[in-house]
Write a protein that holds these residues in place. Structure first.
Motif, PDB file in Angstrom:
ATOM      1  N   THR A   5     -26.104  66.849 -36.808  1.00 23.16           N
ATOM      2  CA  THR A   5     -26.437  66.208 -38.002  1.00 23.16           C
ATOM      3  C   THR A   5     -26.826  64.990 -38.147  1.00 23.16           C
ATOM      4  OG1 THR A   5     -25.185  68.027 -39.135  1.00 23.16           O
ATOM      5  CG2 THR A   5     -25.832  66.060 -40.317  1.00 23.16           C
ATOM      6  N   PRO A   6     -25.965  64.037 -37.263  1.00 21.09           N
ATOM      7  CA  PRO A   6     -26.298  62.586 -37.346  1.00 21.09           C
ATOM      8  C   PRO A   6     -27.662  62.196 -36.615  1.00 21.09           C
ATOM      9  CG  PRO A   6     -24.050  62.658 -37.018  1.00 21.09           C
ATOM     10  CD  PRO A   6     -24.537  64.224 -36.815  1.00 21.09           C
ATOM     11  N   GLU A  12     -17.462  69.424 -42.446  1.00 26.06           N
ATOM     12  CA  GLU A  12     -18.617  69.118 -42.816  1.00 26.06           C
ATOM     13  C   GLU A  12     -19.159  70.776 -43.276  1.00 26.06           C
ATOM     14  OE1 GLU A  12     -23.105  68.471 -40.899  1.00 26.06           O
ATOM     15  OE2 GLU A  12     -21.497  67.181 -40.121  1.00 26.06           O
ATOM     16  N   ALA A  23     -34.308  65.969 -42.284  1.00 32.16           N
ATOM     17  CA  ALA A  23     -32.711  66.411 -42.186  1.00 32.16           C
ATOM     18  C   ALA A  23     -32.295  67.011 -43.552  1.00 32.16           C
ATOM     19  CB  ALA A  23     -31.736  65.371 -41.940  1.00 32.16           C
ATOM     20  N   LYS A  24     -31.802  68.356 -43.470  1.00 36.68           N
ATOM     21  CA  LYS A  24     -31.530  68.996 -44.458  1.00 36.68           C
ATOM     22  C   LYS A  24     -30.093  68.553 -44.909  1.00 36.68           C
ATOM     23  CE  LYS A  24     -31.312  73.616 -46.766  1.00 36.68           C
ATOM     24  NZ  LYS A  24     -32.294  73.354 -47.982  1.00 36.68           N
ATOM     25  N   ARG A  54     -30.250  64.388 -36.560  1.00 37.93           N
ATOM     26  CA  ARG A  54     -31.180  64.629 -37.313  1.00 37.93           C
ATOM     27  C   ARG A  54     -31.540  63.685 -38.473  1.00 37.93           C
ATOM     28  NH1 ARG A  54     -30.918  69.142 -40.173  1.00 37.93           N
ATOM     29  NH2 ARG A  54     -28.667  69.408 -40.027  1.00 37.93           N
ATOM     30  N   SER A  55     -30.621  63.275 -38.962  1.00 39.34           N
ATOM     31  CA  SER A  55     -30.771  62.293 -40.124  1.00 39.34           C
ATOM     32  C   SER A  55     -31.316  60.988 -39.528  1.00 39.34           C
ATOM     33  CB  SER A  55     -29.308  62.101 -40.502  1.00 39.34           C
ATOM     34  OG  SER A  55     -28.655  63.047 -41.062  1.00 39.34           O
ATOM     35  N   MET A  56     -30.822  60.661 -38.284  1.00 35.51           N
ATOM     36  CA  MET A  56     -31.361  59.125 -37.882  1.00 35.51           C
ATOM     37  C   MET A  56     -32.747  59.325 -37.482  1.00 35.51           C
ATOM     38  SD  MET A  56     -30.822  56.243 -37.400  1.00 35.51           S
ATOM     39  CE  MET A  56     -29.126  56.410 -37.917  1.00 35.51           C
ATOM     40  N   ALA A  97     -35.119  61.664 -38.501  1.00 34.19           N
ATOM     41  CA  ALA A  97     -35.753  61.684 -40.100  1.00 34.19           C
ATOM     42  C   ALA A  97     -36.055  60.353 -40.646  1.00 34.19           C
ATOM     43  CB  ALA A  97     -35.223  62.673 -40.724  1.00 34.19           C
ATOM     44  N   ALA A  98     -35.117  59.498 -40.530  1.00 32.03           N
ATOM     45  CA  ALA A  98     -35.050  58.262 -41.109  1.00 32.03           C
ATOM     46  C   ALA A  98     -36.043  57.316 -40.356  1.00 32.03           C
ATOM     47  CB  ALA A  98     -33.656  57.636 -41.219  1.00 32.03           C
TER      48      ALA A  98
END
Length: 354
Positions: free
Chosen positions: A181-182, A284, A353-354, A184-186, A188-189
Motif C-alpha cells: 500500500t505505501p 489496515e 492507489a485505491k 502504490r501510494s508513493m 501514484a503521487a
C-alpha cells in the motif's frame, strides 16, 4: 482475566464470557466485529499477539481456532472442545476465545464458531498460514464478509497467486497486497506530479516475494506497459524504476526502512517506507470491509501475462552497455496455470492507489 474450560460447549463459553465481563465491571459489549483466526499451535501466539495489537484500533471479539491433530484412530473418533476465555487486560481492548478442537469436531469448526459470533456485526476470517485455495468456499470463510490470507507464508507463493486469481471472490484479500500500500501510494503521487507518459517499468525485489509480483501486476494492469521483474537480495521490495518520455522515476529502498524518490528535474527526496509488522497490516485490512476491486483487477491480470509482457520487452532491441541486464523471473514457475485471467478493464497511463 482468564478462564479455562475443558471438554466444553459453545453455550458454556458464552456464559463464561458474560460472567467474565461482569467480574471486571464491563457488562456491555463494545466490540465492532468478530475476527476469526484459523491457525495451528505453532503460529497461534504470533497471530494472537498481532490481533491483540490491532484490537486497540478495532475492538473485536477474537476467536482463535486451533485444530489439534489426534495421534491414534481412537482419538480421531472422539470429539472434544477445550477453550480459554480472556477478557480485560489479557485480551487487549476486546475479548479473546482460544478454541482447541480434537477429533471429529475438527471437521465441523463452523458449528463451534457460529454461536460465538457477535450479533449484527461483521465477521473477518484470517488464515496466517495454510489458507484454503478457495477461502470463500471454506466452511469458516463462508461465515465472513472479509477473508484475509497471506501468500508470503506459502511454500510456492507465485503459484499460489495464480490459484488465488482462479478462486477470487469479492471480499478476498491478502497481506502480501497490504504490504505494498505505501509503495502504490508513493508511485501514484509521483506520477501525479508530472505530465509524462510511462513507457516501461522495472520492479526489483526478492525472488519469491508475492508482494513484488502483485506490485508488478498492478503497474502492468494500470499503466498498460511492459513490466520487468528483477531479482535482488531484499529485504522485500527494493526498487521500482519507471521510464517516461520526461526521464526516469526511481523509488529505491535498499535497507527496508528509508527510500529515495528520484524524479527527473527535481531534487531527490527521502521517503519513509519501513517494512510493517503483521499487527499494522491486519489493522489496515480491518479498516475496510468492502471488496477491494483494485486488488481483484491486479490479481486477475495474472503472473502469466506479466511473464508475457517481459518476454515482449526482452525481444526489443538490445540495451546500451551501461544499462541493466534482464534477469529471469520467478513467475516462470507459475506459467503452467491457466492464462485466461486477463482483466476487462482498459489500461490507463496514470497509476492510482485505491
Amino acid at each position: 482475566m482468564k478462564t479455562d474450560l475443558t471438554d466444553t460447549t459453545a453455550s458454556k463459553i458464552n456464559k463464561a464470557l458474560v460472567q467474565a465481563r461482569r467480574a471486571i465491571g464491563t457488562p456491555a459489549v463494545g466490540m465492532v466485529l468478530t475476527l476469526v483466526i484459523v491457525t495451528d499451535e505453532e503460529n497461534a501466539y504470533d497471530a494472537l499477539k498481532a490481533a491483540g495489537d490491532a484490537s486497540r484500533e478495532h475492538p473485536s471479539r477474537t476467536l482463535v481456532v486451533i485444530k489439534r491433530v489426534s495421534r491414534s484412530p481412537r482419538d480421531r473418533t472422539q470429539s472434544r472442545l477445550d477453550a480459554e476465555v480472556r477478557v480485560g487486560a489479557d485480551a487487549g481492548t476486546g475479548e479473546t476465545v482460544i478454541l482447541r478442537l480434537y477429533g471429529e469436531v475438527v471437521d465441523h469448526a463452523q458449528s463451534v464458531v457460529l454461536p460465538l459470533l457477535l450479533p449484527d456485526a461483521p465477521v473477518v476470517a484470517w488464515w496466517p498460514v495454510n489458507a484454503p485455495l478457495d477461502p470463500a468456499k471454506d466452511p469458516l470463510g463462508a461465515l465472513a464478509q472479509r477473508r484475509v490470507t497471506d501468500t508470503y507464508a506459502c511454500e510456492k507463493p507465485v503459484e499460489e497467486l495464480a490459484a488465488r486469481a482462479d478462486a477470487y471472490t469479492p471480499g478476498d484479500t491478502d497481506l502480501s497486497w497490504t504490504r505494498i500500500t505505501p509503495w502504490r501510494s508513493m508511485l501514484a503521487a509521483a506520477l501525479d506530479q508530472i505530465a509524462c507518459e510511462v513507457q516501461g517499468v522495472e520492479v526489483e525485489g526478492e525472488e519469491f516475494n508475492p508482494s513484488c509480483e502483485l506490485l508488478a501486476m498492478w503497474l502492468a494492469d494500470r499503466l498498460g506497459v511492459p513490466v520487468k521483474r528483477s531479482r535482488s537480495g531484499g529485504p522485500g521490495l527494493t526498487a521500482v524504476r519507471m521510464d517516461t518520455d520526461c526521464g526516469p522515476i526511481v523509488l529505491d529502498r535498499a535497507d527496508g526502512s528509508l527510500a529515495t524518490l528520484s524524479i527527473q528535474g527535481q531534487p531527490k527526496r527521502a521517503v519513509a517506507l519501513k517494512r510493517r509488522e503483521t499487527a499494522e497490516l491486519i489493522a489496515e485490512e480491518l479498516r475496510r470491509l468492502d471488496p477491494d476491486d483494485t486488488y481483484a483487477s491486479a490479481l486477475r491480470y495474472g503472473v502469466e501475462r506479466l511473464k508475457s509482457s517481459e518476454s515482449e520487452r526482452a525481444d526489443a532491441p538490445a540495451k546500451g552497455e551501461g544499462e541493466r541486464e534482464a534477469v529471469p523471473t520467478p513467475v516462470e514457475s507459475a506459467a503452467k496455470a491457466p492464462a485466461d485471467r486477463a482483466t476487462a478493464q482498459a489500461p490507463v497511463k496514470k497509476a492510482a492507489a485505491k
